[in-house]
Design a protein around this motif. Structure first.
Motif, PDB file in Angstrom:
ATOM      1  N   VAL A  46       1.331  -1.044  -0.147  1.00 18.06           N
ATOM      2  CA  VAL A  46       0.012  -0.280   0.256  1.00 18.06           C
ATOM      3  C   VAL A  46       0.935   1.117   0.124  1.00 18.06           C
ATOM      4  CG1 VAL A  46      -1.960   1.337   1.012  1.00 18.06           C
ATOM      5  CG2 VAL A  46      -1.825  -1.479   1.225  1.00 18.06           C
ATOM      6  N   ALA A  47       0.528   2.491  -1.297  1.00 17.90           N
ATOM      7  CA  ALA A  47       1.296   3.839  -1.092  1.00 17.90           C
ATOM      8  C   ALA A  47       1.319   3.678   0.350  1.00 17.90           C
ATOM      9  CB  ALA A  47       0.563   4.058  -1.904  1.00 17.90           C
ATOM     10  N   LEU A  48       2.144   4.880   0.313  1.00 17.76           N
ATOM     11  CA  LEU A  48       1.849   5.652   1.979  1.00 17.76           C
ATOM     12  C   LEU A  48       1.673   7.520   1.512  1.00 17.76           C
ATOM     13  CD1 LEU A  48       5.531   5.420   3.256  1.00 17.76           C
ATOM     14  CD2 LEU A  48       3.730   3.968   4.198  1.00 17.76           C
ATOM     15  N   ARG A  49       0.874   7.545   2.433  1.00 18.42           N
ATOM     16  CA  ARG A  49       0.271   8.527   2.691  1.00 18.42           C
ATOM     17  C   ARG A  49       0.530   9.750   3.321  1.00 18.42           C
ATOM     18  NH1 ARG A  49      -5.369   5.957   3.643  1.00 18.42           N
ATOM     19  NH2 ARG A  49      -6.134   4.843   1.249  1.00 18.42           N
ATOM     20  N   PRO A  50       0.344  11.299   2.810  1.00 25.37           N
ATOM     21  CA  PRO A  50       1.169  12.359   4.050  1.00 25.37           C
ATOM     22  C   PRO A  50       0.601  11.562   5.791  1.00 25.37           C
ATOM     23  CG  PRO A  50      -0.149  13.264   1.851  1.00 25.37           C
ATOM     24  CD  PRO A  50      -0.406  11.724   1.601  1.00 25.37           C
ATOM     25  N   ASP A  78       2.084   8.801   7.398  1.00 24.87           N
ATOM     26  CA  ASP A  78       2.187   7.193   7.173  1.00 24.87           C
ATOM     27  C   ASP A  78       3.424   7.604   7.400  1.00 24.87           C
ATOM     28  OD1 ASP A  78      -0.628   7.524   6.695  1.00 24.87           O
ATOM     29  OD2 ASP A  78      -0.361   6.618   5.375  1.00 24.87           O
TER      30      ASP A  78
END
Length: 187
Positions: free
Chosen positions: A78-82, A84
């Motif tokens: 899963v891509a990291l979000r701001p 995280d």
């Protein structure tokens, strides 16, 4: 005893139901009835590397991260979000945790034993009062079985309370003698 028999019967029934469901539960459907089963790549053992050749190949190998850095095949990425924070990698042998310093045990003097016994006596006295109130409440409801149980507890607690009060008297005398020997006032 009846409740124990009922509990054992319920456990036996639950076990029987679980076994029946386990044996009669349908197997997961495959894609086609005659199709051979497909084994996932993650569960298949890795194939051995090809034998090394005497002559090196001229074509450069494609750049890919080493196997230890690559995500496992069965993991979800899963891509990291701001905001995280990426998890820290697991460590094979973490450093030992430092424990707090143990406090030395207090000397078990007669005064110390007296204070502890007095505290226990106070708590047991409160429990006797609570049980007396519960006995009156249960008696008003008309539950003779529970009244008998509470009466039995009350008798046991009262016997223990008499013994503790006698021990408090003995410890009071011992604490006074101990204080006199040490030259301090008795508490």
């Amino acid at each position: 005893m009846k409740s124990r028999n009922r509990l054992m019967l319920a456990a036996g029934v639950a076990l029987g139901v679980a076994l029946t469901l386990g044996l009669l539960w349908p197997a997961p459907p495959s894609e086609a009835p005659g199709a051979p089963e497909v084994v996932e790549a993650a569960s298949a053992p890795p194939s051995p590397p090809p034998p090394a050749r005497a002559v090196a190949a001229v074509a450069p190998a494609p750049e890919s991260p080493p196997e230890s850095e690559a995500a496992p095949r069965d993991a979800t990425v899963v891509a990291l979000r701001p905001g995280d924070v990426a998890p820290e990698p697991e460590v094979a042998n973490p450093p030992p945790q430092m424990n707090d310093e143990l406090q030395p045990e207090l000397p078990q003097t007669a005064q110390w034993k007296l204070e502890k016994t007095t505290h226990i006596t106070t708590l047991l006295g409160r429990e006797v009062e609570r049980l007396e109130h519960e006995r009156d409440t249960v008696d008003a409801r008309g539950d003779p079985e529970r009244v008998r149980q509470v009466e039995t507890l009350l008798q046991r607690h009262r016997v223990r309370l008499v013994k503790l009060r006698e021990e408090v008297r003995t410890l009071t005398e011992a604490a006074a003698e101990e204080a006199a020997r040490e030259g301090r006032p008795a508490q």
